[in-house]
Motif scaffolding. Sequence first.
Motif, PDB file in Angstrom:
ATOM      1  N   UNK A 199       9.629 -20.779  -9.364  1.00 34.56           N
ATOM      2  CA  UNK A 199       9.568 -21.499  -8.089  1.00 34.56           C
ATOM      3  C   UNK A 199      10.374 -22.794  -8.150  1.00 34.56           C
ATOM      4  N   UNK A 200      10.377 -23.459  -9.304  1.00 35.05           N
ATOM      5  CA  UNK A 200      11.145 -24.693  -9.457  1.00 35.05           C
ATOM      6  C   UNK A 200      12.634 -24.372  -9.427  1.00 35.05           C
ATOM      7  N   UNK A 201      13.032 -23.301 -10.083  1.00 31.47           N
ATOM      8  CA  UNK A 201      14.438 -22.888 -10.067  1.00 31.47           C
ATOM      9  C   UNK A 201      14.878 -22.529  -8.648  1.00 31.47           C
ATOM     10  N   UNK A 202      14.028 -21.809  -7.909  1.00 29.85           N
ATOM     11  CA  UNK A 202      14.379 -21.426  -6.538  1.00 29.85           C
ATOM     12  C   UNK A 202      14.556 -22.647  -5.648  1.00 29.85           C
ATOM     13  N   UNK A 203      13.670 -23.626  -5.799  1.00 27.47           N
ATOM     14  CA  UNK A 203      13.758 -24.844  -5.001  1.00 27.47           C
ATOM     15  C   UNK A 203      15.049 -25.588  -5.319  1.00 27.47           C
ATOM     16  N   UNK A 204      15.412 -25.641  -6.597  1.00 28.24           N
ATOM     17  CA  UNK A 204      16.646 -26.311  -7.000  1.00 28.24           C
ATOM     18  C   UNK A 204      17.863 -25.617  -6.389  1.00 28.24           C
TER      19      UNK A 204
END
Length: 607
Positions: A241-246
């Motif tokens: 989820x953090x990678x997707x947000x980035x």
Amino acid sequence: MEAHMEEKPLVLSNEFDGKKFDKNVKTMWDLLREDKVFIIGIHGMGGVGKTFLATYMESEIKRTKTFKDVVWVTVSHDFTIFKLQQHIAEILKIKLYGDDERERALILASELEKRENIVLILDDVWKYIDMEKVGIPLRMKGNKLIITSRLRHLFLLKLGDHGTPSTLPSQVLDIARSMVGKCDGLPLGISVMARTMKGETRIHWWRHALNKLDKLEMGVEMQEEVLTVLRRSYDNLTEKDVQKCFLYSALLPNPVRRYLLIMNHVDMVLLNGKRRLEEIFDEANVIVDKLINHSLLLEDNSELTMHALVRKMALNIIKENGSNLMVKCDESMEKIPDIEEWTIDLEVVSLANDKIQEIPDGTSPNCPRLSTLLLFDNEIRHIPECFFMHMNALTTLDLSRNDRLTRLPHSLSNLRTLTSLMLNGCSQLKYIPPLGDLQALLRLDISGCFIHVPPEGLENLVNLKWLDMSSNVDLELVPGSFLPSLTNIQYLDLYGCSGIKVEDIEEMNFLECFAGAFVDRENLNRYVQQTRDSAYGPQNYSIHYQDRSYKGHWEKFWNREFLSEKYKCRTMCIKDCEELSYVLPRDLVKLLLKIILQLLPVSFTLK
């Protein structure tokens, strides 16, 4: 560096000199001399110069003999406590026996405590290290611990050729300064660029390099060195989820509002079943904080920015993942890209924060795989009827804040895969075509528009979880029209819309956030009484009522970012009523009264 230059020659390369570096050196010395300071952190994004500053300090400490010794340990990306203990022991020439990390830590700590007045430098730390478990006492007598990490951004540098005055021709020097600006304070990028162009004085070479940098078409050396270093920061984001947000943030203009990233996460989570909005917002804020802490986003006064080279890295990753995209935000374009650029394999298009006014009649991009189209913050006046005809896979469409747009085309009505439709801030928008076929829609924001009646077909949007129709000054709701069908709604903002009855919202058992005005005092009291007596009801609300004879303007007391705040929005606003007898919620935080200037009996029921 002037003060240091006067005292001594530089031991190391001087390409990172400048006032900021001088200030950081002074700060380091102040901290090293402070008896109450035991640990000093140097942090910033990859390539910012953390290791250089630490190396410089190591050299100067040895030269000035301020401490007895300096111990440098490079912490590997895949370090373990055991490996780190062994590395430190080998440098200190200490023998550690056995595999028990606790016993090894005791031996290491005992030896370090014996060696007073030393500096231990741990370079390139990627994650939390429990110093006690390693065997590094946090309060070593006279000893200091310096750690370099990528936790926060650190600005330093002025480009130079090893500190020597530039001898470039004036025209070339101007271009060189522009190139430094394009690197936007990232020392790694400037360093590589400087090495690439070192010794070159021909202006056409410099103009060519500037043009490449303008387009972020970096050479092989910069691609490999700069982007590889930055890629490690992304790879260290272990949560998907953090990678997707980035990666999503790379599609947005600079600076970007934190709220846009928050709402993108909300959209993703709403697709995956029922979760409380407050929980989702808390999670989203943590995700954004992690990106800031890893220096992949920089925060200044609640605005987020992404470095141009970091964006380049992010877009490369998106392409590596198999998505074809067109990102031209912040480019001041006045016309939409030519139809040839809308290739059949496009999946993501971001044309946000440009100056697009014209979409020529007949324009109908053949993009059957397009899932995300961002056109917010433009000046679009007209969208051709056929524009959305071949975008049958579209899930996210953001046309918000196009304040010259007056109507939307009927081809919008056929976007059956659409899950998020944002039209907020289109202040001249009067016509929205029927939306009844968009049954996949989860979020619909048509706030701050100029519509007089709700779009047709809203009663069919039974999966809708987020509806914002606020701040449409002339919008009139017909009781019982579409609201009773929206039983899955979690966020409902009807601020400024009059005509709500209890029956319209009493079946909304998942409603967490609600703003709106009831048709009369009886319905207001009935609703409050029902929610007071039931186990469910919105945790955040802004309930309004005004006498029908009152012709004044509404005032908004609703904070759309309330879920990211500790303060809960629990407000009632009552205006110019002839009879004041009301039931109030038990958890009410703020009560706002506006009463005509005459003596009136006032009573409130609190139980």
